[in-house]
Each structure stands twice: as structure tokens, then as C-alpha cells.
Design an enzyme around this catalytic site. Sequence first.
Site, PDB file in Angstrom:
ATOM      1  N   ASP A 131      76.583  43.483  72.616  1.00 57.73           N
ATOM      2  CA  ASP A 131      77.710  44.426  72.566  1.00 57.73           C
ATOM      3  C   ASP A 131      78.234  44.602  71.148  1.00 57.73           C
ATOM      4  O   ASP A 131      78.801  45.643  70.825  1.00 57.73           O
ATOM      5  CB  ASP A 131      78.885  43.912  73.424  1.00 57.73           C
ATOM      6  CG  ASP A 131      78.530  43.793  74.895  1.00 57.73           C
ATOM      7  OD1 ASP A 131      77.374  44.069  75.253  1.00 57.73           O
ATOM      8  OD2 ASP A 131      79.417  43.415  75.687  1.00 57.73           O
ATOM      9  N   ASP A 147      80.474  50.516  70.919  1.00 54.86           N
ATOM     10  CA  ASP A 147      79.969  49.169  71.175  1.00 54.86           C
ATOM     11  C   ASP A 147      78.459  49.241  70.937  1.00 54.86           C
ATOM     12  O   ASP A 147      77.812  50.246  71.301  1.00 54.86           O
ATOM     13  CB  ASP A 147      80.225  48.745  72.629  1.00 54.86           C
ATOM     14  CG  ASP A 147      81.662  48.254  72.871  1.00 54.86           C
ATOM     15  OD1 ASP A 147      82.524  48.443  71.994  1.00 54.86           O
ATOM     16  OD2 ASP A 147      81.907  47.698  73.954  1.00 54.86           O
ATOM     17  N   HIS A 203      78.137  50.743  78.198  1.00 55.23           N
ATOM     18  CA  HIS A 203      76.886  50.077  77.815  1.00 55.23           C
ATOM     19  C   HIS A 203      75.696  50.667  78.579  1.00 55.23           C
ATOM     20  O   HIS A 203      75.681  50.694  79.800  1.00 55.23           O
ATOM     21  CB  HIS A 203      76.984  48.556  77.991  1.00 55.23           C
ATOM     22  CG  HIS A 203      78.151  47.996  77.218  1.00 55.23           C
ATOM     23  ND1 HIS A 203      78.656  46.745  77.436  1.00 55.23           N
ATOM     24  CD2 HIS A 203      78.909  48.536  76.221  1.00 55.23           C
ATOM     25  CE1 HIS A 203      79.679  46.532  76.605  1.00 55.23           C
ATOM     26  NE2 HIS A 203      79.846  47.617  75.866  1.00 55.23           N
ATOM     27  N   ASP A 233      72.634  49.631  78.933  1.00 54.81           N
ATOM     28  CA  ASP A 233      71.490  48.813  79.325  1.00 54.81           C
ATOM     29  C   ASP A 233      71.469  48.342  80.783  1.00 54.81           C
ATOM     30  O   ASP A 233      70.657  47.486  81.144  1.00 54.81           O
ATOM     31  CB  ASP A 233      71.290  47.631  78.355  1.00 54.81           C
ATOM     32  CG  ASP A 233      72.559  46.842  78.068  1.00 54.81           C
ATOM     33  OD1 ASP A 233      73.610  47.190  78.620  1.00 54.81           O
ATOM     34  OD2 ASP A 233      72.483  45.873  77.286  1.00 54.81           O
ATOM     35  N   ARG A 238      72.427  57.034  88.462  1.00 59.21           N
ATOM     36  CA  ARG A 238      72.989  57.542  87.197  1.00 59.21           C
ATOM     37  C   ARG A 238      71.859  58.215  86.424  1.00 59.21           C
ATOM     38  O   ARG A 238      71.478  57.736  85.341  1.00 59.21           O
ATOM     39  CB  ARG A 238      73.546  56.405  86.347  1.00 59.21           C
ATOM     40  CG  ARG A 238      74.448  55.435  87.059  1.00 59.21           C
ATOM     41  CD  ARG A 238      74.732  54.225  86.175  1.00 59.21           C
ATOM     42  NE  ARG A 238      75.476  53.202  86.908  1.00 59.21           N
ATOM     43  CZ  ARG A 238      75.673  51.970  86.462  1.00 59.21           C
ATOM     44  NH1 ARG A 238      75.184  51.601  85.286  1.00 59.21           N
ATOM     45  NH2 ARG A 238      76.346  51.099  87.177  1.00 59.21           N
ATOM     46  N   SER A 252      80.511  43.642  85.612  1.00 56.49           N
ATOM     47  CA  SER A 252      79.355  44.534  85.654  1.00 56.49           C
ATOM     48  C   SER A 252      78.996  44.883  87.083  1.00 56.49           C
ATOM     49  O   SER A 252      79.489  44.272  88.033  1.00 56.49           O
ATOM     50  CB  SER A 252      78.158  43.848  84.992  1.00 56.49           C
ATOM     51  OG  SER A 252      78.520  43.403  83.714  1.00 56.49           O
ATOM     52  N   SER A 253      78.112  45.845  87.236  1.00 51.94           N
ATOM     53  CA  SER A 253      77.688  46.276  88.565  1.00 51.94           C
ATOM     54  C   SER A 253      76.431  45.512  88.977  1.00 51.94           C
ATOM     55  O   SER A 253      75.845  44.755  88.178  1.00 51.94           O
ATOM     56  CB  SER A 253      77.389  47.774  88.537  1.00 51.94           C
ATOM     57  OG  SER A 253      76.174  47.998  87.845  1.00 51.94           O
ATOM     58  N   CYS A 310      72.037  42.010  77.618  1.00 54.09           N
ATOM     59  CA  CYS A 310      73.396  41.866  77.048  1.00 54.09           C
ATOM     60  C   CYS A 310      73.552  40.540  76.305  1.00 54.09           C
ATOM     61  O   CYS A 310      74.214  40.471  75.269  1.00 54.09           O
ATOM     62  CB  CYS A 310      74.445  41.866  78.146  1.00 54.09           C
ATOM     63  SG  CYS A 310      74.404  43.248  79.265  1.00 54.09           S
TER      64      CYS A 310
HETATM   65  N1  GLY Z   1      77.367  49.309  82.608  1.00 57.95           N
HETATM   66  C1  GLY Z   1      77.111  48.056  83.119  1.00 57.95           C
HETATM   67  C2  GLY Z   1      76.980  48.029  84.596  1.00 57.95           C
HETATM   68  O1  GLY Z   1      76.420  48.867  85.253  1.00 57.95           O
HETATM   69  O2  GLY Z   1      77.437  47.139  85.163  1.00 57.95           O
END
Ligand code: GLY
Length: 373
Positions: A112, A200, A249, A251, A268, A302-303, A355
Site C-alpha cells: 500500500d 496508495d 486497491h 489487487d 467488478r 477487505s472482501s 498486499c
Molecule cells: N479492495 C480490496 C477488497 O476487495 O477487499
Amino acid sequence: MSWSPDKTKVNSWNEWDPLKHIIVGRADGGCIPPPEPALDAKVPEESDMRGMFGPRPQHTVDAANEQLDSFVSILKKRGIRVDRPDPLDFNQPTATPDWQTETMFGCMPPRDVLLTIGSEILEATMSYRCRWFEYLCYRPLLQRFYNEDPAMRHEAAPKPRLTDADYRSDYLSDRIGVEKRLQWTADKFFVTTDEEPLFDAADVLRMGRDLVVQHGFTTNLKGIDWLARHFPDHRVRAVNFPGDPYPIHIDATFTPLRPGLIINNPQRRLPEEQRDYFLRNDWEIVDAAPPAHQIPPPLCYSSVWLSMNVLVLDPKTVCVEASEVYQMEQLDKLGFEVIPVPFRDAYAFGGGLHCATGDVYREGDCQDYFPKQ
Ligand code: GLY
């Protein structure tokens, strides 16, 4: 260019060339930061973290460090040199003349903060107040690299003011609703304004002469413009991903694996008009496999799509979180040797395997992977 583990050399132009030297973060002292505008916009509305702040429980720090250390052993066994940051006491207030905050964040995700382009390591502006001083954890390493490699360029982007003018007050409510968030992010109405350059480093994908940068919550258009001016020999391309209600982010959304191949989060997808650039240069963009989990681990920002937050060791070898069976299977079918790495206990401290790392040296030089402009 010859490389040996005892002689520091900074060089990395992309996400896939053979990896020789990397930074892996640490979970020590990681904190859940108190509310602040950009961070509030990112914490999912249903998250168990809303309203909490302070040091993370010690047993979670220990579990995360155990997995980080074992990841380090895996990398070292493959001949990769690994360096680690120096944690600060993150549980202390920090301030500038413009703001103050009760705690910092941590130093688990170097990706990051640090952007390595060729022989340069650039400290990002960052866009959360709680992460303003995080670069200090990496300064001992960066000073050492600078002393040991006469060609290394140590740069820092202008530190931002991060006053309230940087953030849209529309995002201050915790009852916006996912539908409205999706409309706003599709319209590129993000939490950060264009008051001053913000980025970032984890919003930037390095693809030789091309830098692909996500415009979202943590990186604004002025930040992308700053990167374009700072790297005049690169083509800097802004992308955005409608479908992500919390776009920070790149990634866990768009992951290049080797020249010509990217996996894209199917929730996405890169919009058609932005896809064309990749397709006309013979890049294939395939949907990433679904995550193996329905929900993220406790106290995680995060997801579940950290499933695709993989670390490529070379164009044939990739580290994947060990429980992500579908992602491992997909990469195996795409011709990779897949190295399973247990890492879910570290997720809450700032993300997945990509990350948690920051490149120092990958073999290879700057190539043009997009000759058809
Ligand atoms: N952007 C990070 C995630 O999807 O959690």
C-alpha cells in the site's frame, strides 16, 4: 544484470518477472484506527468493525505473525531474499497542524505504501490520516537499500494535507446503502475529492512501460496525474471498476499473472471501453474463480476477493492462499505451479499475499507490453 542475495539491488518493472528480493510486512501492534472520513467510507456497512478502534487482540497478532513468518520461510526456501519493516508503537495519537487521530494502523501491507518502479522506490502519499506516518516503518530498510545500491532512487510523493476538503461529506453517513454506493462508484463519485494528489501504491499495477492505476477511494485523478508527471517515460492509464461499492486497491480486482494474461473480479469487470486497450495488444482478461469463502475473517476490512490477491514468483509460479481451492484450481489449469500459503489469519491486518509484500528485485527490464497504441 547479475544479482546476489548479499548485494542489494533495487529493480522491478512488473508484477511477474522472477522474484529475488521482497519485503514482507509484520502484524506487530496492528490497530483498528478510529473513525476518519476516508476510512469510514471503506468499512463495509455491515462490518463488525464499525464503531471499534484500538489495538487488535494479541492472539490475532500472534496468529497473523505466525502465518507471515511461515510465508517468509516459503519464499526463503525458494532462494528469495526477504526483508521486514520495523513496526512503530501504532497505539499512539499522531497529528499534523491540520488534524489529529488517536491511533495509527500497522505495517503489514507494504504494497500500500511503497511503489517500486525500476531502481526507484516511491513512498505513496496515502489517503488515510491513520496511515500518514506509516512510511517510517520502512525507512530503516530504504536507508539501507539507498546506502548499499548506488543506483537506487528513494523518492517520496508530496505529503498531503488531508484536511476535510479531501473528502466528500456525502460519505460520512454509515447508512448509504449498497445500491447508492454502487451508483456513486459507477459515476466515479468517490469519497476522495481532487483537492490535492492522493494515491496508495496498491492502486498501481506495474506492467513494464504501462502503469495501470485504479481511480477510486484511495487514489484520485490528481494522484494519477502526479504519477504521470513523475514517471514521464511511462504510460499511465486510469481504470475504474463499477461493481465495487468500496473501491480501494486494485489487487483484489485486476491481477496480471504473466505477459498477456489478467484475471478480473467478475463482480467488478473492467468497462468495455477500457478493455479495448488490453485486447488490441493481445492480452486476455479472464474472470477470476469465485472465492472459497462467503465472508471475510473477523475484523477484516477487505472482501472475500482476497482470493485473487496472489503473489506471482515468476511467469510460471504463483503463491495462493491455501484455502482458496477454486483460485488454485483455476491457476493450475492456466499452467501455473501453485504454491498454497496459509494466510487467512493475516488478512485483517491489511490484506492478502500481494498486499503483504513489496518488491525490491525482480529479474528483467522495462518492456513494452502494449505496442499497439
Ligand atoms: N479492495 C480490496 C477488497 O476487495 O477487499
